[in-house]
Design a protein around this motif. Structure first.
Motif, PDB file in Angstrom:
ATOM      1  N   ARG A 166       0.896  -1.182  -0.063  1.00 16.01           N
ATOM      2  CA  ARG A 166       0.080   0.103  -0.053  1.00 16.01           C
ATOM      3  C   ARG A 166       0.881   1.367   0.108  1.00 16.01           C
ATOM      4  N   PRO A 167       0.499   2.136  -0.735  1.00 18.73           N
ATOM      5  CA  PRO A 167       1.301   3.423  -0.780  1.00 18.73           C
ATOM      6  C   PRO A 167       1.699   4.210   0.499  1.00 18.73           C
ATOM      7  N   ARG A 168       0.883   4.146   1.475  1.00 18.55           N
ATOM      8  CA  ARG A 168       1.214   4.764   2.722  1.00 18.55           C
ATOM      9  C   ARG A 168       2.309   4.248   3.459  1.00 18.55           C
ATOM     10  N   ALA A 190       4.891   2.328   1.742  1.00 21.43           N
ATOM     11  CA  ALA A 190       5.810   2.094   0.655  1.00 21.43           C
ATOM     12  C   ALA A 190       7.329   2.235   1.491  1.00 21.43           C
TER      13      ALA A 190
END
Length: 598
Positions: free
Chosen positions: A26-28, A30
């Motif tokens: 998930r981008p949060r 990374a």
């Protein structure tokens, strides 16, 4: 020293049961890694063992006291608070632009479990502060965040939730604390709050109270309640502390457990009114506060799990070391005594402790994973479903962990015998600490009515259907594993009864809610047993798969998981059937009992 938690179990729950590593996609998250997650847990374990656990008994024996001017705690409490704050745990889950580390919720809560196991009373100050800061982050105005949030994140300020009043406990719609609007847009608050944990202490420069009150002229009931930020000391525009606010410590309360947590009666407005600022929208205070309340309910479940876990590990060590008696098959009085753990009934009690403690921890971390999915999953539908399922399960997690945490700590005392109830052994204090949790954040009846009267019927049963779909998927998987398929088969009748009783009582609520909800705590307990059995079945499936490639140590660990699942499903799950009989019959003896007959 016995470990605070089983580190191998925590690794199992995070990376096998929940697949927390998948969050790294998930981008949060990374910039995170499993190594960072593990380092976070290592730091928590070290601080908890070095600075929280050593003064657990001292804080219990030397309660906070008020000298007329200041509240004093054992000095080790301040060192523990400072270490917790300096390690970044107060703000670890915040966004980077807020000064946080963007730590996943489930990793943070796993780390916090170490502190709650080591010393729940000292850990409670941070527990409350994190919740108050989250409330401010969600609903506060930018000016409020600028003035208070950074200081709450670095440990200079702490926080509380101020709901209960001397005349009103759980009936928050009837609170009488009032707020009067001033020309400058601030409010003056008048009233008294009771059982406010962390309401006064000497740990921080300031205390930020999140207070429910009724704006003068607002309507009666919950629609007239608003939320206010009321600091112990006013804060100047430059961030420095100003004058003492009109918030007075009226007295300290003395609890049977969590003694190093100050439990306070606070008076607002004895000298003209306590200065407060509105948080969120007027008239929506209770709805806003439910964020902190629901967070605290899962948090109390985690307290219960951690305390039960500590007592279980201590008792397991004792049972392995203490010689006591001989097996029934041994008739030689001169033969060596066997260790306690050699006795079948002791192993039964240890199995129950394991099932309750490890089950409660798994349950709480599963709930944290739902919170995570609700906020960071890429799929909007998954986010909605996770939020709905978490809403359904929150009263169950809080109540089941608290109730059976008490049962687990009771067994710890029983296994130690006479040593269990003397203060020289930790089990005595742990039992007292545990007993507060079934009352903290709402008694069983509150959550039973919430579950049966609201949660299972909300959105025409949508959350309930999500739960049943998830359980059915696990059962289908379980039917493919030798040894596990029998556990899956044991769910058939309890689930069918849960479906039928839920439908029956939902229909009855429309015309006779008093009768439909009269036995809500029985429904809550039966639902909780099924939920716990499902959590154990999920763990057993993971363990069964792990056995294929396990080394000797892991083979023992996985076998223990499978056996605990077997114990819970064989001993506890069938107990739901007489409960469903009682519910289906709408047993009404408590309902029809009259005051004069007592």
């Amino acid at each position: 020293m016995t470990t605070l938690l089983n580190d191998r179990d925590l690794q199992f729950l995070l990376y096998e049961f929940l697949d927390t590593e998948a969050l790294l996609d998930r981008p949060r998250y990374a910039d995170h890694s499993r190594e960072i997650f593990d380092a976070t847990l290592d730091t928590a374990r070290e601080i908890a063992a070095d600075l929280f656990a050593p003064h657990n008994a001292k804080g219990d024996a030397n309660e906070p006291h008020f000298d007329g001017e200041r509240v004093h705690l054992v000095p080790e409490t301040k060192a523990a608070w400072d270490a917790f704050a300096q390690a970044g745990f107060l703000s670890a889950h915040w966004n980077e632009n807020e000064g946080g580390l963007q730590m996943p919720e489930v990793v943070l809560r796993s780390a916090i479990a170490y502190f709650k196991s080591a010393n729940v009373a000292t850990a409670s100050y941070s527990f409350l502060s994190i919740g108050a800061a989250n409330l401010l982050r969600s609903f506060g105005m930018q000016e409020q965040k600028t003035r208070y949030l950074a200081q709450m994140g670095d440990g200079r300020f702490s926080g509380t939730m101020a709901l209960t009043e001397p005349g009103q406990g759980s009936a928050l719609g009837d609170i009488t604390t009032r707020a009067e609007l001033q020309a400058d847009g601030t409010y003056r608050l008048f009233g008294q709050k009771m059982f406010i944990s962390g309401g006064d202490h000497n740990l921080t420069d300031n205390i930020v109270h999140m207070v429910l009150a009724r704006i003068k002229g607002a309507p009666a009931g919950v629609k007239g309640i608003s939320l206010f930020l009321v600091p112990k000391y006013l804060v100047n525009d430059n961030g420095s502390l100003g004058a003492r606010n009109d918030v007075t410590l009226a007295g300290l309360l003395h609890k049977m457990g969590w003694r190093n947590t100050t439990s306070t009666v606070l008076s607002f407005g004895e000298k003209g009114g306590a200065v407060g600022t509105l948080v969120g929208e007027a008239g929506k205070g209770l709805g806003h506060m439910f964020q902190m309340m629901n967070e605290a309910r899962i948090g109390i479940g985690l307290c219960a799990a951690a305390i039960a876990y500590r007592a279980y590990l201590l008792t397991l060590d004792y049972a392995r070391e203490r010689p006591q008696g001989r097996r029934p098959s041994c008739k030689d009085p001169l033969s060596p005594q066997v260790k306690l753990i050699e006795h079948v009934d002791v192993r039964r009690m240890l199995l129950a402790q394991k099932a309750y403690a490890e089950g409660a921890l798994a349950m709480c971390l599963y709930a944290s994973s739902l919170f995570e999915d609700q906020h960071t999953h890429a799929d909007p539908q998954v986010r909605r479903d996770a939020g709905l399922l978490l809403d359904l399960l929150t009263p169950v997690v809080k109540s089941w962990a608290s109730k059976y945490g008490c049962a687990s700590n009771d067994l710890a005392i029983q296994i130690l015998g006479g040593s269990g109830y003397i203060r020289e052994y930790q089990q005595e204090q742990l039992y007292r600490d545990q007993r507060l949790n079934p009352i903290h954040e709402g008694a069983e009846a509150i959550h039973g009515i919430d579950l049966l009267g609201r949660k299972v019927i909300m959105q025409s049963g949508a959350a309930y259907r999500l739960f049943r779909t998830a359980v059915d998927a696990t059962l289908e998987e379980g039917r493919t594993f030798a040894g596990i398929e029998l556990l899956s088969a044991g769910f058939t009748t309890p689930l069918a009864r849960l479906d039928s009783v839920t439908a029956q009582l939902a229909q009855l609520q429309a015309g006779d809610p008093e009768r439909a909800l009269a036995n809500a705590i029985v429904y809550l307990d039966a639902f909780g047993r099924i939920f716990a059995a499902w959590i154990w079945l999920k763990q057993a499936l993971v363990a069964q798969r792990g056995l294929a490639t396990a080394n000797d140590a892991d083979r023992d660990f996985y076998s223990g998981k499978i056996h605990a699942a077997r114990y819970y499903c064989n001993w506890e799950l069938p107990a739901t059937l007489p409960q469903f009989d009682l519910l289906a019959g709408v047993e009404e003896t408590p309902l029809t009992m009259q005051d004069a007959w007592f």
